[in-house]
Design a protein around this motif. Structure first.
Motif, PDB file in Angstrom:
ATOM      1  N   SER A  57       0.832  -1.199   0.000  1.00  0.00           N
ATOM      2  CA  SER A  57       0.000   0.000   0.000  1.00  0.00           C
ATOM      3  C   SER A  57       0.871   1.254   0.000  1.00  0.00           C
ATOM      4  O   SER A  57       0.641   2.190  -0.778  1.00  0.00           O
ATOM      5  CB  SER A  57      -0.923  -0.004   1.223  1.00  0.00           C
ATOM      6  N   SER A  58       1.884   1.278   0.851  1.00  0.00           N
ATOM      7  CA  SER A  58       2.810   2.405   0.911  1.00  0.00           C
ATOM      8  C   SER A  58       3.533   2.576  -0.421  1.00  0.00           C
ATOM      9  O   SER A  58       3.699   3.699  -0.918  1.00  0.00           O
ATOM     10  CB  SER A  58       3.813   2.190   2.041  1.00  0.00           C
ATOM     11  N   HIS A  59       3.944   1.474  -1.004  1.00  0.00           N
ATOM     12  CA  HIS A  59       4.637   1.508  -2.296  1.00  0.00           C
ATOM     13  C   HIS A  59       3.718   2.077  -3.388  1.00  0.00           C
ATOM     14  O   HIS A  59       4.151   2.910  -4.206  1.00  0.00           O
ATOM     15  CB  HIS A  59       5.103   0.102  -2.671  1.00  0.00           C
ATOM     16  N   CYS A  60       2.467   1.643  -3.410  1.00  0.00           N
ATOM     17  CA  CYS A  60       1.510   2.144  -4.408  1.00  0.00           C
ATOM     18  C   CYS A  60       1.279   3.642  -4.245  1.00  0.00           C
ATOM     19  O   CYS A  60       1.219   4.378  -5.229  1.00  0.00           O
ATOM     20  CB  CYS A  60       0.175   1.401  -4.285  1.00  0.00           C
ATOM     21  N   LEU A  61       1.171   4.100  -3.005  1.00  0.00           N
ATOM     22  CA  LEU A  61       0.984   5.530  -2.764  1.00  0.00           C
ATOM     23  C   LEU A  61       2.207   6.322  -3.226  1.00  0.00           C
ATOM     24  O   LEU A  61       2.078   7.406  -3.802  1.00  0.00           O
ATOM     25  CB  LEU A  61       0.709   5.791  -1.286  1.00  0.00           C
ATOM     26  N   GLY A  62       3.396   5.780  -2.992  1.00  0.00           N
ATOM     27  CA  GLY A  62       4.619   6.444  -3.451  1.00  0.00           C
ATOM     28  C   GLY A  62       4.690   6.548  -4.965  1.00  0.00           C
ATOM     29  O   GLY A  62       5.049   7.592  -5.514  1.00  0.00           O
ATOM     30  N   ARG A  63       4.334   5.466  -5.643  1.00  0.00           N
ATOM     31  CA  ARG A  63       4.318   5.488  -7.110  1.00  0.00           C
ATOM     32  C   ARG A  63       3.268   6.458  -7.629  1.00  0.00           C
ATOM     33  O   ARG A  63       3.484   7.147  -8.628  1.00  0.00           O
ATOM     34  CB  ARG A  63       4.051   4.083  -7.658  1.00  0.00           C
ATOM     35  N   LEU A  64       2.143   6.521  -6.938  1.00  0.00           N
ATOM     36  CA  LEU A  64       1.094   7.449  -7.330  1.00  0.00           C
ATOM     37  C   LEU A  64       1.575   8.895  -7.234  1.00  0.00           C
ATOM     38  O   LEU A  64       1.321   9.706  -8.124  1.00  0.00           O
ATOM     39  CB  LEU A  64      -0.140   7.236  -6.454  1.00  0.00           C
ATOM     40  N   LEU A  65       2.305   9.207  -6.180  1.00  0.00           N
ATOM     41  CA  LEU A  65       2.854  10.558  -6.033  1.00  0.00           C
ATOM     42  C   LEU A  65       3.892  10.872  -7.102  1.00  0.00           C
ATOM     43  O   LEU A  65       4.000  12.014  -7.539  1.00  0.00           O
ATOM     44  CB  LEU A  65       3.478  10.736  -4.653  1.00  0.00           C
ATOM     45  N   GLN A  66       4.670   9.876  -7.502  1.00  0.00           N
ATOM     46  CA  GLN A  66       5.648  10.099  -8.564  1.00  0.00           C
ATOM     47  C   GLN A  66       4.959  10.447  -9.875  1.00  0.00           C
ATOM     48  O   GLN A  66       5.418  11.318 -10.611  1.00  0.00           O
ATOM     49  CB  GLN A  66       6.507   8.852  -8.776  1.00  0.00           C
ATOM     50  N   GLN A  67       3.858   9.771 -10.166  1.00  0.00           N
ATOM     51  CA  GLN A  67       3.185   9.969 -11.445  1.00  0.00           C
ATOM     52  C   GLN A  67       2.183  11.120 -11.422  1.00  0.00           C
ATOM     53  O   GLN A  67       1.879  11.686 -12.466  1.00  0.00           O
ATOM     54  CB  GLN A  67       2.495   8.669 -11.865  1.00  0.00           C
ATOM     55  N   HIS A  68       1.660  11.442 -10.232  1.00  0.00           N
ATOM     56  CA  HIS A  68       0.684  12.529 -10.093  1.00  0.00           C
ATOM     57  C   HIS A  68       1.033  13.378  -8.878  1.00  0.00           C
ATOM     58  O   HIS A  68       0.379  13.295  -7.838  1.00  0.00           O
ATOM     59  CB  HIS A  68      -0.738  11.968  -9.947  1.00  0.00           C
ATOM     60  N   PRO A  69       2.068  14.212  -8.971  1.00  0.00           N
ATOM     61  CA  PRO A  69       2.478  15.030  -7.822  1.00  0.00           C
ATOM     62  C   PRO A  69       1.390  15.978  -7.329  1.00  0.00           C
ATOM     63  O   PRO A  69       1.393  16.378  -6.173  1.00  0.00           O
ATOM     64  CB  PRO A  69       3.685  15.819  -8.330  1.00  0.00           C
ATOM     65  N   ALA A  70       0.442  16.310  -8.184  1.00  0.00           N
ATOM     66  CA  ALA A  70      -0.638  17.214  -7.780  1.00  0.00           C
ATOM     67  C   ALA A  70      -1.567  16.571  -6.758  1.00  0.00           C
ATOM     68  O   ALA A  70      -2.342  17.264  -6.096  1.00  0.00           O
ATOM     69  CB  ALA A  70      -1.430  17.651  -9.005  1.00  0.00           C
ATOM     70  N   MET A  71      -1.492  15.264  -6.601  1.00  0.00           N
ATOM     71  CA  MET A  71      -2.344  14.556  -5.634  1.00  0.00           C
ATOM     72  C   MET A  71      -1.764  14.564  -4.223  1.00  0.00           C
ATOM     73  O   MET A  71      -2.345  13.984  -3.311  1.00  0.00           O
ATOM     74  CB  MET A  71      -2.575  13.108  -6.080  1.00  0.00           C
ATOM     75  N   LYS A  72      -0.645  15.230  -4.045  1.00  0.00           N
ATOM     76  CA  LYS A  72       0.046  15.225  -2.757  1.00  0.00           C
ATOM     77  C   LYS A  72      -0.877  15.663  -1.621  1.00  0.00           C
ATOM     78  O   LYS A  72      -0.958  14.995  -0.587  1.00  0.00           O
ATOM     79  CB  LYS A  72       1.272  16.138  -2.837  1.00  0.00           C
ATOM     80  N   ALA A  73      -1.579  16.759  -1.802  1.00  0.00           N
ATOM     81  CA  ALA A  73      -2.455  17.289  -0.754  1.00  0.00           C
ATOM     82  C   ALA A  73      -3.600  16.325  -0.444  1.00  0.00           C
ATOM     83  O   ALA A  73      -3.946  16.117   0.724  1.00  0.00           O
ATOM     84  CB  ALA A  73      -3.009  18.651  -1.157  1.00  0.00           C
ATOM     85  N   VAL A  74      -4.160  15.719  -1.472  1.00  0.00           N
ATOM     86  CA  VAL A  74      -5.281  14.795  -1.283  1.00  0.00           C
ATOM     87  C   VAL A  74      -4.830  13.553  -0.514  1.00  0.00           C
ATOM     88  O   VAL A  74      -5.513  13.093   0.402  1.00  0.00           O
ATOM     89  CB  VAL A  74      -5.881  14.398  -2.654  1.00  0.00           C
ATOM     90  N   ILE A  75      -3.665  13.032  -0.873  1.00  0.00           N
ATOM     91  CA  ILE A  75      -3.148  11.832  -0.215  1.00  0.00           C
ATOM     92  C   ILE A  75      -2.812  12.133   1.241  1.00  0.00           C
ATOM     93  O   ILE A  75      -3.156  11.349   2.143  1.00  0.00           O
ATOM     94  CB  ILE A  75      -1.931  11.275  -0.979  1.00  0.00           C
ATOM     95  N   VAL A  76      -2.166  13.263   1.497  1.00  0.00           N
ATOM     96  CA  VAL A  76      -1.811  13.628   2.871  1.00  0.00           C
ATOM     97  C   VAL A  76      -3.074  13.820   3.707  1.00  0.00           C
ATOM     98  O   VAL A  76      -3.145  13.381   4.860  1.00  0.00           O
ATOM     99  CB  VAL A  76      -0.918  14.892   2.891  1.00  0.00           C
ATOM    100  N   LYS A  77      -4.081  14.449   3.128  1.00  0.00           N
ATOM    101  CA  LYS A  77      -5.348  14.641   3.846  1.00  0.00           C
ATOM    102  C   LYS A  77      -5.983  13.294   4.189  1.00  0.00           C
ATOM    103  O   LYS A  77      -6.482  13.091   5.299  1.00  0.00           O
ATOM    104  CB  LYS A  77      -6.299  15.478   2.990  1.00  0.00           C
ATOM    105  N   GLU A  78      -5.956  12.369   3.251  1.00  0.00           N
ATOM    106  CA  GLU A  78      -6.540  11.039   3.478  1.00  0.00           C
ATOM    107  C   GLU A  78      -5.767  10.280   4.553  1.00  0.00           C
ATOM    108  O   GLU A  78      -6.360   9.603   5.397  1.00  0.00           O
ATOM    109  CB  GLU A  78      -6.559  10.249   2.168  1.00  0.00           C
ATOM    110  N   ILE A  79      -4.446  10.390   4.554  1.00  0.00           N
ATOM    111  CA  ILE A  79      -3.644   9.729   5.580  1.00  0.00           C
ATOM    112  C   ILE A  79      -3.893  10.370   6.939  1.00  0.00           C
ATOM    113  O   ILE A  79      -3.965   9.681   7.961  1.00  0.00           O
ATOM    114  CB  ILE A  79      -2.149   9.745   5.203  1.00  0.00           C
ATOM    115  N   GLY A  80      -4.073  11.689   6.972  1.00  0.00           N
ATOM    116  CA  GLY A  80      -4.411  12.369   8.221  1.00  0.00           C
ATOM    117  C   GLY A  80      -5.733  11.875   8.788  1.00  0.00           C
ATOM    118  O   GLY A  80      -5.861  11.639   9.995  1.00  0.00           O
ATOM    119  N   ALA A  81      -6.723  11.700   7.911  1.00  0.00           N
ATOM    120  CA  ALA A  81      -8.013  11.166   8.348  1.00  0.00           C
ATOM    121  C   ALA A  81      -7.865   9.726   8.846  1.00  0.00           C
ATOM    122  O   ALA A  81      -8.477   9.336   9.846  1.00  0.00           O
ATOM    123  CB  ALA A  81      -9.022  11.234   7.204  1.00  0.00           C
ATOM    124  N   PHE A  82      -7.049   8.958   8.160  1.00  0.00           N
ATOM    125  CA  PHE A  82      -6.789   7.571   8.558  1.00  0.00           C
ATOM    126  C   PHE A  82      -6.156   7.512   9.953  1.00  0.00           C
ATOM    127  O   PHE A  82      -6.572   6.736  10.811  1.00  0.00           O
ATOM    128  CB  PHE A  82      -5.873   6.907   7.519  1.00  0.00           C
TER     129      PHE A  82
END
Length: 133
Positions: A57-82
């Motif tokens: 899961s961590s690896h997939c999120l890292g790859r996602l950030l590499q390919q879509h850096p604009a999703m950084k805020a959305v991913i961080v927000k989701e991890i904060g909620a988690f």
């Protein structure tokens, strides 16, 4: 279709959960906008009891950030909620904080500064939770 993937992401067979994460990653990678349910499922797998699934899961999120850096805020927000959910195992905190520590920020980007501030707040809340329970 997503309901079936969500069910198989919670299956008792480790290999199926890992394979499902790969499919969810590909869905999110190909169409990143509007796929908050898929992102939630992937982030939730950071708390999986099997370390191979949480690591994937961590690896997939890292790859996602590499390919879509604009999703950084959305991913961080989701991890904060988690991380704000009650009764998370320590391993979930470990994988989530480990992932957050690997995010690279651009000093000259104002949006990155906001996300870095959010990550700092998440770290402080995890620290507070660790100290005071």
């Amino acid at each position: 279709f997503l309901k079936i993937l969500e069910t198989s992401a919670n299956d008792s067979i480790t290999h199926l959960r890992i394979h499902t994460l790969g499919i969810l990653f590909e869905i999110l990678r190909s169409k990143p906008e509007g796929e908050s349910n898929v992102l939630t499922i992937i982030v939730n797998k950071l708390g999986d009891p099997e370390s191979r699934v949480a690591s994937r899961s961590s690896h997939c999120l890292g790859r996602l950030l590499q390919q879509h850096p604009a999703m950084k805020a959305v991913i961080v927000k989701e991890i904060g909620a988690f991380l704000s959910r009650p009764n998370l195992p320590e391993r979930a905190y470990h994988y989530a904080c480990s992932f957050l520590s690997q995010i690279r920020f651009d000093r000259s980007d104002i949006e990155d500064a906001k996300v870095a501030s959010t990550v700092t707040h998440i770290y402080l809340s995890v620290f507070s939770h660790t100290l005071y329970g």
